[in-house]
Design a protein around this motif. Sequence first.
Motif, PDB file in Angstrom:
ATOM      1  N   LEU A 123       0.856  -1.162  -0.289  1.00  0.00           N
ATOM      2  CA  LEU A 123       0.162   0.000  -0.016  1.00  0.00           C
ATOM      3  C   LEU A 123       0.808   1.170   0.137  1.00  0.00           C
ATOM      4  N   VAL A 140      -9.632   4.117   0.377  1.00  0.00           N
ATOM      5  CA  VAL A 140      -9.170   2.843   0.245  1.00  0.00           C
ATOM      6  C   VAL A 140     -10.361   2.230   1.343  1.00  0.00           C
ATOM      7  N   CYS A 142     -12.189  -1.698   3.190  1.00  0.00           N
ATOM      8  CA  CYS A 142     -11.822  -2.817   3.419  1.00  0.00           C
ATOM      9  C   CYS A 142     -13.320  -3.220   4.159  1.00  0.00           C
ATOM     10  N   SER A 149      -6.386  -5.621   7.195  1.00  0.00           N
ATOM     11  CA  SER A 149      -6.558  -4.579   6.261  1.00  0.00           C
ATOM     12  C   SER A 149      -6.826  -3.253   7.001  1.00  0.00           C
ATOM     13  N   GLU A 150      -7.664  -3.166   8.059  1.00  0.00           N
ATOM     14  CA  GLU A 150      -7.915  -1.870   8.562  1.00  0.00           C
ATOM     15  C   GLU A 150      -6.499  -1.250   9.101  1.00  0.00           C
ATOM     16  N   THR A 152      -3.397  -1.916   8.161  1.00  0.00           N
ATOM     17  CA  THR A 152      -2.698  -1.737   6.960  1.00  0.00           C
ATOM     18  C   THR A 152      -3.160  -0.127   6.383  1.00  0.00           C
ATOM     19  N   ILE A 153      -4.190  -0.010   6.389  1.00  0.00           N
ATOM     20  CA  ILE A 153      -4.949   1.378   5.792  1.00  0.00           C
ATOM     21  C   ILE A 153      -4.250   2.600   6.808  1.00  0.00           C
ATOM     22  N   ARG A 154      -4.699   2.305   7.974  1.00  0.00           N
ATOM     23  CA  ARG A 154      -4.320   3.209   9.070  1.00  0.00           C
ATOM     24  C   ARG A 154      -2.808   3.213   9.143  1.00  0.00           C
ATOM     25  N   ASN A 156      -0.949   3.428   6.859  1.00  0.00           N
ATOM     26  CA  ASN A 156      -0.510   4.231   5.823  1.00  0.00           C
ATOM     27  C   ASN A 156      -1.012   5.656   5.722  1.00  0.00           C
ATOM     28  N   GLY A 158      -4.376   6.326   6.563  1.00  0.00           N
ATOM     29  CA  GLY A 158      -5.899   6.105   6.297  1.00  0.00           C
ATOM     30  C   GLY A 158      -6.681   6.744   7.780  1.00  0.00           C
TER      31      GLY A 158
END
Length: 183
Positions: A123, A140, A142, A149-150, A152-154, A156, A158
């Motif tokens: 990501l 993004v 999920c 996945s949450e 991972t997004i946070r 980066n 998110g």
Amino acid sequence: MEASASLHAVRLVKPSVELQQAYLLFYTEWMASGEDIVPWVVSRDPADFAAYVSFLLGAEEEANTPEGWVPHTTLWLLDGNGRIAGAVNIRHRLNDKLRESGGHIGYGIVPSQRRQGYATALLEQALVETDKLDITDVLVVCDSGNIGSERTIRNNGGEFHSTFTEENGNVVKRFWIRRSEQA
């Protein structure tokens, strides 16, 4: 540890026929897992591999985009050993469906390579690609129950925005990653 050492060597690459063997190992493992495949392009049958790669590369062009779709870029996450650990599909803009529950980026890591940091690295590198496309606010999403996945997004950048319930009842969490400062 091998996983963390190999994270330094991971890189996103354009699909190519030279990576057929690595891709087929990736694809076969994922299909055998019986899990939903993300991004959706991985679930396409690669039996005619040259045609599959041509489809992926052609999808970046507006002229090759079917009605109701948007141009999109697919990249594969290659690890330091030449294996494909994941894939990402980057939508160049949002239509109504993507704005609700698809987002700009769909990504996935093959089951055997999860929980090793590959998703966060994927990501992070995908966001560099959105910068090149001048996408400054990246959506993004999920599934609401996908804690990994949450995370991972946070990790980066998110920021949670809202949830959306799809027609089939699935609830997705929507996150915005603001890239204005980095672009």
